[in-house]
Motif scaffolding. Structure first.
Motif, PDB file in Angstrom:
ATOM      1  N   ILE A  49     -37.085  17.332  10.908  1.00  0.00           N
ATOM      2  CA  ILE A  49     -36.502  16.153  10.255  1.00  0.00           C
ATOM      3  C   ILE A  49     -35.079  16.509   9.841  1.00  0.00           C
ATOM      4  O   ILE A  49     -34.858  17.511   9.175  1.00  0.00           O
ATOM      5  CB  ILE A  49     -37.317  15.739   9.009  1.00  0.00           C
ATOM      6  N   PRO A  50     -34.090  15.711  10.257  1.00  0.00           N
ATOM      7  CA  PRO A  50     -32.693  16.033   9.916  1.00  0.00           C
ATOM      8  C   PRO A  50     -32.446  16.012   8.413  1.00  0.00           C
ATOM      9  O   PRO A  50     -33.100  15.284   7.675  1.00  0.00           O
ATOM     10  CB  PRO A  50     -31.887  14.921  10.599  1.00  0.00           C
ATOM     11  N   GLU A  51     -31.505  16.809   8.000  1.00  0.00           N
ATOM     12  CA  GLU A  51     -31.028  16.774   6.622  1.00  0.00           C
ATOM     13  C   GLU A  51     -29.965  15.681   6.521  1.00  0.00           C
ATOM     14  O   GLU A  51     -29.203  15.482   7.446  1.00  0.00           O
ATOM     15  CB  GLU A  51     -30.395  18.108   6.228  1.00  0.00           C
ATOM     16  N   GLY A  52     -29.925  15.011   5.401  1.00  0.00           N
ATOM     17  CA  GLY A  52     -28.901  13.995   5.198  1.00  0.00           C
ATOM     18  C   GLY A  52     -27.540  14.632   4.996  1.00  0.00           C
ATOM     19  O   GLY A  52     -27.425  15.800   4.632  1.00  0.00           O
ATOM     20  N   TYR A  53     -26.511  13.871   5.259  1.00  0.00           N
ATOM     21  CA  TYR A  53     -25.149  14.344   5.073  1.00  0.00           C
ATOM     22  C   TYR A  53     -24.778  14.322   3.593  1.00  0.00           C
ATOM     23  O   TYR A  53     -25.313  13.540   2.820  1.00  0.00           O
ATOM     24  CB  TYR A  53     -24.158  13.476   5.850  1.00  0.00           C
ATOM     25  N   SER A  54     -23.812  15.137   3.244  1.00  0.00           N
ATOM     26  CA  SER A  54     -23.328  15.159   1.859  1.00  0.00           C
ATOM     27  C   SER A  54     -22.535  13.879   1.580  1.00  0.00           C
ATOM     28  O   SER A  54     -22.028  13.226   2.496  1.00  0.00           O
ATOM     29  CB  SER A  54     -22.428  16.370   1.626  1.00  0.00           C
ATOM     30  N   LEU A  55     -22.419  13.550   0.305  1.00  0.00           N
ATOM     31  CA  LEU A  55     -21.657  12.373  -0.097  1.00  0.00           C
ATOM     32  C   LEU A  55     -20.202  12.486   0.354  1.00  0.00           C
ATOM     33  O   LEU A  55     -19.588  11.506   0.778  1.00  0.00           O
ATOM     34  CB  LEU A  55     -21.735  12.181  -1.615  1.00  0.00           C
ATOM     35  N   LYS A  56     -19.641  13.690   0.311  1.00  0.00           N
ATOM     36  CA  LYS A  56     -18.249  13.882   0.750  1.00  0.00           C
ATOM     37  C   LYS A  56     -18.091  13.553   2.228  1.00  0.00           C
ATOM     38  O   LYS A  56     -17.118  12.923   2.629  1.00  0.00           O
ATOM     39  CB  LYS A  56     -17.804  15.324   0.483  1.00  0.00           C
ATOM     40  N   LYS A  57     -19.057  13.991   3.035  1.00  0.00           N
ATOM     41  CA  LYS A  57     -18.975  13.718   4.467  1.00  0.00           C
ATOM     42  C   LYS A  57     -19.145  12.224   4.738  1.00  0.00           C
ATOM     43  O   LYS A  57     -18.433  11.651   5.568  1.00  0.00           O
ATOM     44  CB  LYS A  57     -20.038  14.514   5.216  1.00  0.00           C
ATOM     45  N   ILE A  58     -20.055  11.590   4.025  1.00  0.00           N
ATOM     46  CA  ILE A  58     -20.260  10.144   4.180  1.00  0.00           C
ATOM     47  C   ILE A  58     -18.983   9.393   3.817  1.00  0.00           C
ATOM     48  O   ILE A  58     -18.539   8.497   4.537  1.00  0.00           O
ATOM     49  CB  ILE A  58     -21.449   9.673   3.314  1.00  0.00           C
ATOM     50  N   ARG A 111     -20.962   7.719  14.047  1.00  0.00           N
ATOM     51  CA  ARG A 111     -21.963   6.654  13.882  1.00  0.00           C
ATOM     52  C   ARG A 111     -23.026   6.729  14.983  1.00  0.00           C
ATOM     53  O   ARG A 111     -24.206   6.502  14.722  1.00  0.00           O
ATOM     54  CB  ARG A 111     -21.302   5.268  13.899  1.00  0.00           C
ATOM     55  N   TYR A 112     -22.608   7.050  16.199  1.00  0.00           N
ATOM     56  CA  TYR A 112     -23.559   7.208  17.303  1.00  0.00           C
ATOM     57  C   TYR A 112     -24.522   8.356  17.002  1.00  0.00           C
ATOM     58  O   TYR A 112     -25.732   8.236  17.204  1.00  0.00           O
ATOM     59  CB  TYR A 112     -22.811   7.465  18.622  1.00  0.00           C
ATOM     60  N   HIS A 113     -23.985   9.458  16.489  1.00  0.00           N
ATOM     61  CA  HIS A 113     -24.809  10.617  16.145  1.00  0.00           C
ATOM     62  C   HIS A 113     -25.828  10.250  15.057  1.00  0.00           C
ATOM     63  O   HIS A 113     -27.005  10.619  15.146  1.00  0.00           O
ATOM     64  CB  HIS A 113     -23.919  11.778  15.695  1.00  0.00           C
ATOM     65  N   VAL A 114     -25.395   9.524  14.030  1.00  0.00           N
ATOM     66  CA  VAL A 114     -26.289   9.102  12.954  1.00  0.00           C
ATOM     67  C   VAL A 114     -27.404   8.216  13.516  1.00  0.00           C
ATOM     68  O   VAL A 114     -28.590   8.419  13.221  1.00  0.00           O
ATOM     69  CB  VAL A 114     -25.508   8.361  11.841  1.00  0.00           C
ATOM     70  N   ALA A 115     -27.039   7.229  14.323  1.00  0.00           N
ATOM     71  CA  ALA A 115     -28.032   6.314  14.895  1.00  0.00           C
ATOM     72  C   ALA A 115     -29.001   7.059  15.807  1.00  0.00           C
ATOM     73  O   ALA A 115     -30.209   6.787  15.793  1.00  0.00           O
ATOM     74  CB  ALA A 115     -27.330   5.193  15.666  1.00  0.00           C
ATOM     75  N   THR A 116     -28.493   8.013  16.568  1.00  0.00           N
ATOM     76  CA  THR A 116     -29.341   8.796  17.468  1.00  0.00           C
ATOM     77  C   THR A 116     -30.349   9.625  16.677  1.00  0.00           C
ATOM     78  O   THR A 116     -31.514   9.747  17.073  1.00  0.00           O
ATOM     79  CB  THR A 116     -28.472   9.709  18.359  1.00  0.00           C
ATOM     80  N   VAL A 165     -36.027  10.366  15.174  1.00  0.00           N
ATOM     81  CA  VAL A 165     -37.143  10.538  14.237  1.00  0.00           C
ATOM     82  C   VAL A 165     -38.192   9.443  14.475  1.00  0.00           C
ATOM     83  O   VAL A 165     -39.397   9.720  14.538  1.00  0.00           O
ATOM     84  CB  VAL A 165     -36.639  10.515  12.774  1.00  0.00           C
ATOM     85  N   LEU A 166     -37.753   8.199  14.621  1.00  0.00           N
ATOM     86  CA  LEU A 166     -38.686   7.095  14.874  1.00  0.00           C
ATOM     87  C   LEU A 166     -39.515   7.339  16.125  1.00  0.00           C
ATOM     88  O   LEU A 166     -40.736   7.157  16.121  1.00  0.00           O
ATOM     89  CB  LEU A 166     -37.920   5.775  15.039  1.00  0.00           C
ATOM     90  N   ARG A 167     -38.859   7.743  17.196  1.00  0.00           N
ATOM     91  CA  ARG A 167     -39.554   7.920  18.481  1.00  0.00           C
ATOM     92  C   ARG A 167     -40.457   9.142  18.488  1.00  0.00           C
ATOM     93  O   ARG A 167     -41.604   9.063  18.926  1.00  0.00           O
ATOM     94  CB  ARG A 167     -38.542   8.012  19.616  1.00  0.00           C
ATOM     95  N   LYS A 168     -39.935  10.282  18.050  1.00  0.00           N
ATOM     96  CA  LYS A 168     -40.728  11.518  18.089  1.00  0.00           C
ATOM     97  C   LYS A 168     -41.984  11.411  17.235  1.00  0.00           C
ATOM     98  O   LYS A 168     -43.034  11.914  17.603  1.00  0.00           O
ATOM     99  CB  LYS A 168     -39.895  12.712  17.626  1.00  0.00           C
ATOM    100  N   TRP A 202     -33.445   6.918   3.399  1.00  0.00           N
ATOM    101  CA  TRP A 202     -32.315   7.485   2.646  1.00  0.00           C
ATOM    102  C   TRP A 202     -31.026   7.259   3.423  1.00  0.00           C
ATOM    103  O   TRP A 202     -30.021   6.818   2.863  1.00  0.00           O
ATOM    104  CB  TRP A 202     -32.523   8.985   2.413  1.00  0.00           C
ATOM    105  N   SER A 203     -31.055   7.548   4.725  1.00  0.00           N
ATOM    106  CA  SER A 203     -29.870   7.406   5.565  1.00  0.00           C
ATOM    107  C   SER A 203     -29.359   5.969   5.549  1.00  0.00           C
ATOM    108  O   SER A 203     -28.152   5.727   5.455  1.00  0.00           O
ATOM    109  CB  SER A 203     -30.212   7.850   6.991  1.00  0.00           C
ATOM    110  N   LEU A 204     -30.268   5.015   5.627  1.00  0.00           N
ATOM    111  CA  LEU A 204     -29.858   3.611   5.578  1.00  0.00           C
ATOM    112  C   LEU A 204     -29.330   3.224   4.202  1.00  0.00           C
ATOM    113  O   LEU A 204     -28.377   2.451   4.086  1.00  0.00           O
ATOM    114  CB  LEU A 204     -31.038   2.704   5.953  1.00  0.00           C
ATOM    115  N   SER A 205     -29.931   3.774   3.155  1.00  0.00           N
ATOM    116  CA  SER A 205     -29.533   3.375   1.800  1.00  0.00           C
ATOM    117  C   SER A 205     -28.167   3.915   1.397  1.00  0.00           C
ATOM    118  O   SER A 205     -27.488   3.297   0.582  1.00  0.00           O
ATOM    119  CB  SER A 205     -30.594   3.805   0.780  1.00  0.00           C
TER     120      SER A 205
END
Length: 140
Positions: A13-22, A68-73, A78-81, A107-110
């Protein structure tokens, strides 16, 4: 003879990005959007400035949309696997890994700034069109 097969479909499961990166990618997208809309105005006054804004805007968008493509991928991966959509549609019990995957996606969407990005792009597009028409019609 029995052969042991390792499950190659295990998912980290990927780790979320930091607030600074977002925030960095949000502002990169914002500046790129503004630069591309300012071309219309800059072109009336300075051709070199309009070219610089074009290259800066397009380069910024290349980096922004690659991210954005990387985030969506990652989300879709995760959904597919984990086959989460199927499990939810069939009301199948979810494993601890499924819950971690859902937590990551939610979390990623929020924390995503994409809605604000769309709003700003829309607003600056309207402003750019109005200013361009005003310049074309010699109102300003």
């Amino acid at each position: 003879m029995t052969e042991t097969v390792t499950n190659l479909n295990t998912l980290q499961i990927p780790e979320g990005y930091s607030l600074k990166k977002i925030q960095f990618y949000f502002w990169l997208g914002m500046f790129s959007a503004v630069f591309l809309r300012l071309i219309i105005i800059a072109d009336y006054y300075n051709g070199i400035l309009s070219k610089a804004l074009f290259y800066l805007g397009v380069l910024g968008y290349l980096i922004f949309f690659a991210h954005r493509y990387h985030v969506a991928t990652r989300r879709v991966g995760v959904l597919r696997k984990l086959e989460l959509l199927s499990k939810i549609e069939n009301r199948t019990s979810l494993s601890e890994e499924d819950y971690r995957g859902l937590q990551y996606i939610m979390w990623s969407l929020s924390v995503s700034k994409e809605r604000m990005n769309y709003l700003v792009i829309f607003a600056f597009s309207v402003i750019a069109i109005v200013l361009s028409l005003a310049l074309d019609l010699s109102i300003v």
